[in-house]
Every structure is written in C-alpha cells, then in structure tokens.
Scaffold this active site. Structure first.
Site, short mmCIF file in Angstrom:
data_model
loop_
_atom_site.label_atom_id
_atom_site.label_comp_id
_atom_site.label_asym_id
_atom_site.label_seq_id
_atom_site.Cartn_x
_atom_site.Cartn_y
_atom_site.Cartn_z
N THR A 88 41.62 27.68 -13.63
CA THR A 88 40.58 28.66 -13.31
C THR A 88 39.43 28.47 -14.29
O THR A 88 39.67 28.13 -15.45
CB THR A 88 41.19 30.07 -13.47
OG1 THR A 88 42.09 30.27 -12.40
CG2 THR A 88 40.14 31.17 -13.46
N ASP A 114 48.58 33.68 -15.94
CA ASP A 114 49.38 34.33 -14.89
C ASP A 114 48.70 35.61 -14.44
O ASP A 114 48.90 36.68 -15.02
CB ASP A 114 50.77 34.66 -15.41
CG ASP A 114 51.65 33.43 -15.45
OD1 ASP A 114 51.35 32.47 -14.74
OD2 ASP A 114 52.65 33.44 -16.18
N GLY A 115 47.90 35.49 -13.39
CA GLY A 115 47.05 36.59 -12.97
C GLY A 115 47.80 37.86 -12.64
O GLY A 115 47.28 38.97 -12.82
N ARG A 145 47.44 36.10 -0.99
CA ARG A 145 47.64 36.62 -2.35
C ARG A 145 46.28 36.75 -3.07
O ARG A 145 45.44 35.87 -3.01
CB ARG A 145 48.56 35.69 -3.13
CG ARG A 145 48.81 36.12 -4.59
CD ARG A 145 47.92 35.38 -5.58
NE ARG A 145 48.31 35.64 -6.96
CZ ARG A 145 47.68 35.14 -8.01
NH1 ARG A 145 46.65 34.35 -7.85
NH2 ARG A 145 48.08 35.41 -9.23
N1 ASP Z 1 44.53 33.68 -13.15
C1 ASP Z 1 44.57 32.82 -12.01
C2 ASP Z 1 45.39 33.47 -10.93
O1 ASP Z 1 46.45 33.99 -11.22
C3 ASP Z 1 45.14 31.47 -12.31
C4 ASP Z 1 44.51 30.78 -13.48
O2 ASP Z 1 43.97 31.40 -14.37
O3 ASP Z 1 44.52 29.56 -13.50
O4 ASP Z 1 45.00 33.43 -9.80
#
Ligand code: ASP
Length: 439
Positions: A255, A350-351, A283
């Site tokens: 991200t 981990d969102g 999601r």
């Molecule tokens: N935070 C993002 C998600 O969970 C993933 C990431 O940060 O790479 O969608």
C-alpha cells in the site's frame, strides 16, 4: 541542475498559528509494510524500491517547493507509486480471490486547501473503495474531495465514483491494465492453484480464470485443508512467532501513502491500495476508512478548556486520567499556551487491525488529549496493533515538521524529503534513512 539545488522560493504566508515558510515543508511517504527480508532480497531489488521511493519524493517535493498545496504534493507522490508495479496500488494492485482488482484510496486534510476556498472546513476528506477502472485512485479521491456539489459524501464506492470521475476528467482504464504477472502468480499461489499458464489479460483465458476462481467455495473445509487460503496475511498475525524468511515483497503489502506539510501549515494524508492479496471480493480495508488507515486534523490547544467543555464527560476515563496527569487539574500555568496543532497519518499493514483499533484517529487523539508528541503517539498505536497480533506501520507528520515512521515488522518502504530537497529512503526496520545515488 541538481534537484536539491533548485532555486529557493520564499513563500511566507500568515495562517492561524503563525508564519509558515518554505523552510518548514515536509513530505513523508510509505510504500507498504510487511515481511520483506534483507537476507533473501538482492541489492538490485532493494535498489529498485529505493529509486522508486526517491522518485515519488521528488514529484511531491516539486509541488511543495513551488508553494503548492499539501494535498497536491501528496497526490503527486502517491500517483508516481501507483504507476509503478512494484507497489500494491494502481498498476501493481493485488488480486482478490476472484482474480479481480478492487482498488481503494483516500485523502484527508487538516484544513481546507487555500486553492479551493469554497470547500467547507467540515468536508475534511474523501474516500473511495471497490474501484475497478481508475488508473490513479489517489487522483480520483482528490477530484471527488474537490467536488462536494457532486458527491456530498465522505465515502463512496465503485462505478458511481468512477462515472463521476470520468465526467471530471479522471482517466479510466480497462480492468486488464491492472494485470501483472507477478501479482497473478501470488494470487494463484495463495489459493493453492497452478500458476501457469499465465493468462492473457485481454482475452478469454483471463475471464475464464476469474470465473473459475469465483467458483471456489472458500467455506468448504476440505478446500481449505487442501491448501486454499483466503486473504494472504500481509504480515504474520501471531504475536509470539518470529518473522518468516521471505524474499522482498513475496507476500505483498505495498500500500502506498504520503503525508505532506505545505507552506501554509496545511497537512494532507493520501493513501492508495489494492488491499490484501486474495481478500474476499467486496472486502473493504483500512485505506478508505477515515480514522483507521488515514487521518488529518488541526485543533486548538487551549489549555484546560477541554476539561470545562461539554465533551469532557464523553471521553473514556483513561483519556481523562491521562489529560489530568499531563496538564494538572487546576494549574493553568502548566498548560500549553493557546495555539494550533495539526497532524496527518497514513497507515499500512493488516488493515483489519487498523479498523478495529481506529489506529489513525487514535494517534491524533493521543496527541490532542494526552499531550503526546507525534513520535510517542505513533509508537504507541503501532505497539497496540502488535499487541493484538496486527502488524504494520504508520507515517505521521505534525505541523512543526516532526516526522514519525514506526513499524512493528521487518520492513516498511519509506522516505522523507524536507526543505533542502534531498530525498532520503529506507526499507528495513533497522535501516537509517539515506540519500541514494540516482545514476
Ligand atoms: N492496509 C492494507 C489493507 O489491509 C494493506 C497494506 O497496507 O498493504 O488493505
């Protein structure tokens, strides 16, 4: 001309909390946090990421240095990373279990941009999810933020956002634009399916693969025991385990995010993602959820007024205790003078954990109500994620130019550029930010 030697423009403007000038411009970025490994990655791989980060910093710096808006600088930096398949955003977005890309992005500002005085302060930001055709989701988030007359919402999804974006000149692409072989392999491997043959994204093979992925019953325990997994963990969701020895980016997070401080003291946070590899269709992660994966805010710090305000009893008791401990219950002399503080935050990891803990807005609350510095507050929220088993990191920036980039996993692609225009980047947790030789 060397990038850092660009002619200095002095743009001093008066804002609520004093004079800002171009000596205080800052841009901080991330390109994802996760389980990258120094040992198993090659110098060429590491360099590719560092060059990419450095290029993103340069693009954002050019805007800030010319006296541009924080939001525009942050979008410039993020869109460079969206166009680079190394990152899990835009061109390099990961696939969901159905073999499709669903992109997300957000922008948020500590105050309205002076370039658009008609935008009400209460607008704050805009967030988008379930995009399938937008080349640069960060640009679309900016455009939608700037058009409250068309989208009077804080959060909007899919084709509605994309149709409005198209009308406003945003570039839409065929979904096959987001197909990259590396992400496809990761997606198939994650589902325990053969990686080859690699489909041609513009013909029927690809549609066929997507259709067959749709048919996988992820609730079927037999299928699960055959090695099929749902969302590939972006990090190890086990607080007691060590980190796996994976090559750089093998379980991609990637991200991207940017937080910028401009000459007027405005802070903007912009974040963009493809989400998590093999997330379930539909999601929604933390990247488009205000307060979870991103935040920007400005507040008055006016001594003990909070205690006397109607909001006092609405605060959780731990916050009231911290406030009293920090400020003292009665001594006005110990309280800070009236003034303005601001912060911007962009998260990665981990969102689902960021959502459950409202990580980004909690960071700001800790600063506002408990008097923590941006470094203290950032470190604490990242530690809180880890305590629950969530791994990741944040970048945060206050209106004095203080930057924090804590992470609780082996690495986070990250970088900073300040008024001197020298981009500095790092990858692993113990890396020191460094300028790279760009030849
Ligand atoms: N935070 C993002 C998600 O969970 C993933 C990431 O940060 O790479 O969608």
């Amino acid at each position: 001309m060397n990038f850092s030697e660009k002619k200095s423009v002095t743009l001093a403007t008066r804002s609520g909390d004093g004079v800002h000038d171009d000596n205080n411009i800052v841009l901080v970025i991330h390109g994802g946090a996760g389980t990258m490994s120094k040992e198993t990655s090659t110098p060429a791989q590491r360099r590719a990421y560092k060059v990419a980060l450095s290029n993103a910093l340069k693009a954002g710096y050019a805007v800030l240095h010319d006296g541009g808006e924080a939001m525009d600088a942050a979008v410039a930096a993020v869109s460079v990373m969206e166009d680079n398949p190394l990152f899990n955003a835009g061109k390099g977005a990961v696939f969901n279990t159905a073999g499709k890309n669903e992109l997300e992005a957000s922008v948020m500002l500590s105050k309205s941009p002076s370039s658009h005085p008609a935008i009400p302060e209460s607008r704050r930001g805009a967030a988008l999810t379930l995009l399938t055709r937008t080349r640069n989701p960060s640009k679309l988030a900016r455009t939608i933020y700037l058009h409250p007359e068309l989208v009077d919402h804080a959060f909007i999804s899919g084709s509605t956002a994309e149709k409005i974006g198209e009308r406003l000149g945003e570039e839409l692409v065929d979904p096959s634009y987001f197909f990259t072989e590396q992400r496809w392999r990761e997606h198939r491997r994650g589902l325990g399916l053969p990686e080859e043959p690699i489909p041609n994204p513009t013909n029927g093979d690809y549609s066929e693969s997507r259709r067959s992925a749709d048919l996988i019953d992820l609730r079927d325990p037999e299928h699960q025991s055959n090695g099929v997994r749902t969302a590939v963990p972006s990090c190890v969701s086990n607080k007691n385990s060590g980190y796996p020895d994976l090559p750089l980016d093998s379980f991609p997070t990637g991200t991207v995010g940017a937080v910028a401080l401009d000459v007027r003291g405005c802070i903007a946070a912009v974040t963009s993602t493809g989400g998590r590899t093999n997330k379930l269709p539909g999601r929604i992660g933390d990247t488009p959820l205000m307060g979870a994966g991103f935040w920007a805010e400005e507040w008055e710090h006016n001594g003990g007024d909070l205690r006397r305000s109607g909001q006092w009893m609405l605060l959780p008791s731990w916050l009231r205790e911290m406030w009293d401990r920090f400020h003292g219950q009665s001594s006005d002399a110990t309280r800070e003078k009236t003034g303005k503080s601001a912060v911007g935050v962009s998260g990665t990891g981990d969102g689902d954990y960021f959502i459950r803990q409202s990580t980004a807005s909690t960071l700001a609350r800790r600063m506002q109500l408990a008097g923590e510095s941006v470094e203290e507050a950032s470190k604490q929220v990242v530690q809180d994620l880890f305590s629950d088993g969530g791994i990741g990191g944040v970048i945060a920036l206050d209106n004095r130019g203080n930057v924090a980039m804590p992470l609780n996993c082996p690495g986070m692609y990250r970088g900073v550029v300040r008024a001197d225009g020298i981009p500095k980047v790092a990858i692993f947790d113990d890396d020191v930010l460094e300028e790279i030789d760009n030849d």
